[in-house]
Design a protein around this motif. Structure first.
Motif, PDB file in Angstrom:
ATOM      1  N   LEU A 200     -18.807  30.617   0.957  1.00 54.23           N
ATOM      2  CA  LEU A 200     -19.443  29.339   0.682  1.00 54.23           C
ATOM      3  C   LEU A 200     -20.196  28.724   1.872  1.00 54.23           C
ATOM      4  O   LEU A 200     -21.282  28.164   1.681  1.00 54.23           O
ATOM      5  CB  LEU A 200     -18.416  28.327   0.163  1.00 54.23           C
ATOM      6  CG  LEU A 200     -17.933  28.499  -1.275  1.00 54.23           C
ATOM      7  CD1 LEU A 200     -17.024  27.340  -1.665  1.00 54.23           C
ATOM      8  CD2 LEU A 200     -19.094  28.596  -2.248  1.00 54.23           C
ATOM      9  N   PRO A 201     -19.671  28.788   3.106  1.00 56.20           N
ATOM     10  CA  PRO A 201     -20.384  28.145   4.222  1.00 56.20           C
ATOM     11  C   PRO A 201     -21.837  28.598   4.403  1.00 56.20           C
ATOM     12  O   PRO A 201     -22.708  27.755   4.696  1.00 56.20           O
ATOM     13  CB  PRO A 201     -19.526  28.501   5.447  1.00 56.20           C
ATOM     14  CG  PRO A 201     -18.146  28.630   4.884  1.00 56.20           C
ATOM     15  CD  PRO A 201     -18.343  29.267   3.541  1.00 56.20           C
ATOM     16  N   PRO A 202     -22.170  29.894   4.214  1.00 54.98           N
ATOM     17  CA  PRO A 202     -23.593  30.261   4.341  1.00 54.98           C
ATOM     18  C   PRO A 202     -24.464  29.690   3.223  1.00 54.98           C
ATOM     19  O   PRO A 202     -25.693  29.637   3.372  1.00 54.98           O
ATOM     20  CB  PRO A 202     -23.562  31.800   4.270  1.00 54.98           C
ATOM     21  CG  PRO A 202     -22.171  32.184   4.637  1.00 54.98           C
ATOM     22  CD  PRO A 202     -21.319  31.090   4.092  1.00 54.98           C
ATOM     23  N   LEU A 203     -23.858  29.276   2.107  1.00 54.15           N
ATOM     24  CA  LEU A 203     -24.628  28.777   0.966  1.00 54.15           C
ATOM     25  C   LEU A 203     -24.731  27.259   0.933  1.00 54.15           C
ATOM     26  O   LEU A 203     -25.701  26.710   0.388  1.00 54.15           O
ATOM     27  CB  LEU A 203     -23.997  29.258  -0.352  1.00 54.15           C
ATOM     28  CG  LEU A 203     -23.897  30.781  -0.546  1.00 54.15           C
ATOM     29  CD1 LEU A 203     -23.179  31.093  -1.839  1.00 54.15           C
ATOM     30  CD2 LEU A 203     -25.295  31.409  -0.532  1.00 54.15           C
ATOM     31  N   PHE A 204     -23.738  26.564   1.485  1.00 53.50           N
ATOM     32  CA  PHE A 204     -23.699  25.099   1.397  1.00 53.50           C
ATOM     33  C   PHE A 204     -23.333  24.508   2.755  1.00 53.50           C
ATOM     34  O   PHE A 204     -22.318  24.876   3.350  1.00 53.50           O
ATOM     35  CB  PHE A 204     -22.662  24.641   0.359  1.00 53.50           C
ATOM     36  CG  PHE A 204     -22.934  25.129  -1.022  1.00 53.50           C
ATOM     37  CD1 PHE A 204     -23.754  24.410  -1.883  1.00 53.50           C
ATOM     38  CD2 PHE A 204     -22.379  26.319  -1.477  1.00 53.50           C
ATOM     39  CE1 PHE A 204     -24.002  24.865  -3.163  1.00 53.50           C
ATOM     40  CE2 PHE A 204     -22.618  26.771  -2.753  1.00 53.50           C
ATOM     41  CZ  PHE A 204     -23.436  26.052  -3.603  1.00 53.50           C
ATOM     42  N   SER A 205     -24.179  23.607   3.231  1.00 57.40           N
ATOM     43  CA  SER A 205     -23.833  22.880   4.445  1.00 57.40           C
ATOM     44  C   SER A 205     -22.759  21.851   4.106  1.00 57.40           C
ATOM     45  O   SER A 205     -22.766  21.263   3.030  1.00 57.40           O
ATOM     46  CB  SER A 205     -25.070  22.178   5.016  1.00 57.40           C
ATOM     47  OG  SER A 205     -25.560  21.207   4.088  1.00 57.40           O
ATOM     48  N   GLY A 206     -21.843  21.631   5.025  1.00 57.63           N
ATOM     49  CA  GLY A 206     -20.749  20.695   4.783  1.00 57.63           C
ATOM     50  C   GLY A 206     -19.476  21.385   4.355  1.00 57.63           C
ATOM     51  O   GLY A 206     -18.413  20.774   4.387  1.00 57.63           O
TER      52      GLY A 206
END
Length: 276
Positions: A200-206
């Motif tokens: 998820l981190p590479p796809l969504f900031s935060g």
């Protein structure tokens, strides 16, 4: 004529038989039974008082018994007070720790990361998130199918003693036979969260992979009071504290952790899908 012959002669007398039949008829009736029980009760009380006043060994025995019962009662009262105080302090400590160290849902403002070459398209990402979401939903359904029957029979009970007995039984042994399945569910939910932490981190900031890994590895993860109030809007104020008290037992804490991890994962995935 012997004494026994005299007794038999009296018993053969029809008037005696008639008198005994009347006595038995009175005793067999409801009123007669009540009268007999009342007389026996009064007689027993009178005999007890007489023995207590006139018979010194009996008086010493009664004093010793009453003293022993009183001591046992005081000890039990102290033990109950200690257990209650320990439970209260433990629940309060759990609550303070949950409030002091909350696990944020994402750790920042949730937003899609601009797609770079070779990374999954939004459609592919949405499909992957949907698979995770469905997996969490199935795990949560399996867990609720175990927990809800254990607690359902506690509702609508007329007898206070039965309610207390059922609660005690559910608390100490209600999940014992289901713990292998509960642990499997918790392990599967942990694996899903670890996978989300990596992807998820590479796809969504935060989205913080470190926080997701920490959550997935946590042995105990239960809702803070604010999260519980948001989830159960309109529930009695004491419901949060009842859940905390229930989760003092290791089995229920494991089930609660598994359930809340599933809930956490579903919420995060839902938010991610909404902004894609």
């Amino acid at each position: 004529m012997t004494t026994w012959d005299g007794v038999l002669k009296v018993l053969r007398d029809p008037l005696v038989a008639l008198g005994l039949s009347l006595v038995l008829a009175v005793l067999a009736s409801r009123v007669g039974g009540c009268v007999v029980r009342l007389v026996l009760g009064i007689g027993s009380a009178a005999a007890f008082v007489w023995l207590l006043v006139r018979f010194e060994p009996f008086q010493d025995f009664v004093v010793a018994v009453v003293s022993t019962i009183g001591t046992i009662f005081v000890v039990l009262l102290v033990l109950v007070a200690v257990v209650a105080l320990t439970a209260f302090l433990t629940i309060n400590a759990m609550h303070r720790r949950a409030e002091a160290e909350p696990v944020d849902r994402v750790g920042g403002t949730l937003a899609p990361v601009p797609r770079r070459h070779g990374e999954p398209s939004p459609v592919d990402a949405a499909a992957r998130l949907t698979v995770w979401l469905n997996d969490f939903a199935r795990l949560e359904a399996r867990l609720l199918a175990i927990v809800e029957p254990v607690l359902r029979h506690l509702e609508n009970e007329d007898s206070v003693s039965k309610v207390v007995g059922d609660i005690t039984r559910a608390y100490f042994s209600g999940l014992s036979s289901w713990m292998p399945e509960v642990r499997r569910i918790e392990e599967e939910g942990t694996a899903l969260l670890h996978g989300m932490a990596d992807e998820l981190p590479p796809l969504f900031s935060g989205v913080s992979g470190r926080r997701l890994h920490a959550l997935a590895s946590a042995k105990s993860y239960l809702p803070a009071k604010g999260d519980w109030d948001d989830l159960t809007d309109g529930a009695p104020w004491y419901s949060y504290w009842l859940v905390r008290g229930l989760c003092l037992h290791r089995d229920w804490r494991t089930a609660g952790t598994a359930l809340w991890k599933c809930h956490y994962g579903r919420n995060l995935l839902t938010e991610c899908l909404e902004i894609l």
